[in-house]
Design an enzyme around this catalytic site. Structure first.
Site, short mmCIF file in Angstrom:
data_model
loop_
_atom_site.label_atom_id
_atom_site.label_comp_id
_atom_site.label_asym_id
_atom_site.label_seq_id
_atom_site.Cartn_x
_atom_site.Cartn_y
_atom_site.Cartn_z
CB SER A 13 -30.53 5.59 -37.31
OG SER A 13 -29.96 6.17 -38.44
CB CYS A 14 -33.55 9.15 -35.10
SG CYS A 14 -34.68 10.64 -34.99
N PRO A 15 -34.34 9.97 -38.66
CG PRO A 15 -35.03 11.65 -40.18
CD PRO A 15 -34.14 10.73 -39.51
#
Lengths: 75, 403
Positions: A13-15
């Site tokens: 998931s982000c980042p």
């Protein structure tokens, strides 16, 4: 699509996908194509935006069941 | 009869693509103003604390403080509904799947959540209650909390980049994806989303049918929480991103989106506080002025904010960002919820007193008490303008961005 290198960002998931993408592109030569596979819906907007910001060419995006493949050409 | 094409168009304009983040900022600010009027402006960490205390209580541990039942606690309800709202929204947009990150990432989620649990109790607030709500509420502590978030994010970003080079294996390894949406047709995902919506409406009507003002307020929190989750997921509204992006890619869209939300909130909250509006439960004017002003000025806010900033950047989601990503199916963020929920009550009893023993006593500072309303609003607007100039300048020059 033909590519020179593939980057697995599934589950991340982000980042993390963008950080990995940046690192992978840094290690490639100009004109080479990177395939990136991810499952985070955010990457669909993040990857093209990152390419625009950094000047790398966003070639295409392919949505499969639950995962997306991105193709990026290093400038 | 309407044409099928029109509804399809409507559906696609909502679910085919993510919304611009600034649009999410506008909508979230409006809902936050409504929350202010109905009871109390938006926050996140209080909900984690409540659920954590209830969890420990149900296991027979009462020494961590007893709390209101989860289904009677406005913030806990908002948090749960944000997860559900994001779940429904990601089902409709076929973005839901159970996404299991490599082991190292799951551990980072857990640690990040635990740090947020500690930071939010020490600093009295998270990026939502302490920043997105606290700054426009003209709280002095909120300014120090914001500084702490910046420091924490900056340090954690350094850590993540170092980890990528020194231990790339942490974010590598086996990952799994379950139950993704299929491209064609309605699919089970949309049916499930409709069934969930119907179930939630049934629950809301239960709260409202009870008749008392307190229950109606809770009923409205279910509606607003669901809507928040929906908006958050569609616009991928992420406060971590706003703090982190200047140090990462340098893109300014996320920080600007949060600034737009803040501007609307400054207008809204200032009017409400100035005129003492928000009397659903007949609160005194002073109590309304002091909404979202926490006793954290200044050292607790700075240190708590730094710890929280570290946590949210490692987890990849703040208190609220964690919730909507969990609803979308990221297991890493479920680990973050777990860490946050366990550590919030534990740190309130065991860790906060340690900090209080050596830090100067922190206070509730309502800026207009010192600077007047005009001075306070101008000062906060000045900070936002400075931040705007910084992120735009940094976007062009890349001076502070690592990627």
């Amino acid at each position: 699509m033909n590519f020179d290198q593939s980057l697995d960002c599934k589950g991340l998931s982000c980042p993390m996908p963008i950080i990995k993408l940046s690192k992978a592109i840094k290690g490639m030569e100009a004109g080479q194509v990177l395939e990136m596979i991810g499952t985070d819906p955010g990457s669909k907007t993040d990857v093209p935006a990152w390419c625009e910001k950094t000047g790398n060419e966003f070639l295409s995006m392919e949505e499969l069941d639950g995962e997306t493949k991105f193709y990026i050409k290093k400038k | 009869m309407f044409k099928k094409g029109i509804l399809r168009e409507l559906y696609d304009s909502i679910f085919a693509k993510s919304w611009p983040m600034w649009f999410g900022g506008v909508l979230l600010a409006i809902l936050n103003i409504l929350l202010f009027v109905i009871k109390y402006p938006w926050g996140g960490s209080g909900g984690y604390l409540n659920i954590g205390q209830n969890l420990f209580g149900s296991m027979g541990v009462d020494s961590l403080g007893t709390s209101t039942a989860i289904n009677m606690h406005t913030v806990a309800i908002l948090n749960i509904m944000i997860v559900l709202g994001a779940f429904v929204s990601s089902l409709f947009s076929k973005e839901f799947s159970i996404k299991i990150a490599p082991k190292g990432e799951l551990v980072k989620g857990l640690i990040g959540g635990a740090l947020m649990g500690i930071g939010s109790m020490v600093g009295v607030g998270c990026t939502t209650g302490g920043f997105f709500t606290g700054v426009p509420a003209l709280s002095g502590g909120a300014l120090f909390l914001t500084a702490g978030f910046l420091i924490g994010t900056f340090l954690a970003m350094k850590y993540i980049l170092w980890e990528m080079e020194a231990f790339p294996n942490v974010s590598m390894g086996k990952s799994y994806t379950f139950l993704p949406g299929t491209k064609e047709g309605m699919g089970w995902q949309r049916w499930l989303a409709w069934i969930l919506l119907a179930g939630i409406i049934y629950v809301i009507s239960g709260y409202n049918a009870e008749g008392s003002a307190a229950m109606k307020i809770l009923g409205w929190h279910i509606i607003i929480g669901l809507t928040l989750g929906f908006i958050l997921q569609r616009s991928r509204y992420c406060i971590v991103r706003a703090f982190r992006e200047p140090f990462m890619t340098g893109e300014s869209s996320a920080p600007v989106a949060i600034m737009i939300g803040l501007l609307i909130l400054i207008f809204g909250f200032t009017v409400l506080k100035y005129f003492g509006v928000g009397n659903v439960a007949e609160t005194a004017v002073r109590a309304i002025e002091m909404k979202a002003v926490y006793p954290s000025f200044w050292s607790k806010a700075l240190i708590g904010g730094t710890i929280f900033g570290l946590g949210m950047t490692i987890a990849g989601g703040c208190a609220i960002g964690t919730l909507w990503r969990a609803g979308e199916g990221h297991l890493k963020l479920w680990m973050s919820i777990l860490g946050f929920t366990v550590m919030a009550p534990v740190s309130k009893v065991f860790i906060v007193p340690v900090f209080e023993s050596f830090l100067p006593e922190s206070q509730k500072i309502f800026l207009p008490d010192y600077l007047g309303y005009t001075g306070s609003v101008l000062m906060v607007l000045g900070f936002i303008l400075l931040a705007y100039i910084f992120v735009k300048w940094n976007e062009k020059t890349g001076k502070f961005s690592a990627l």
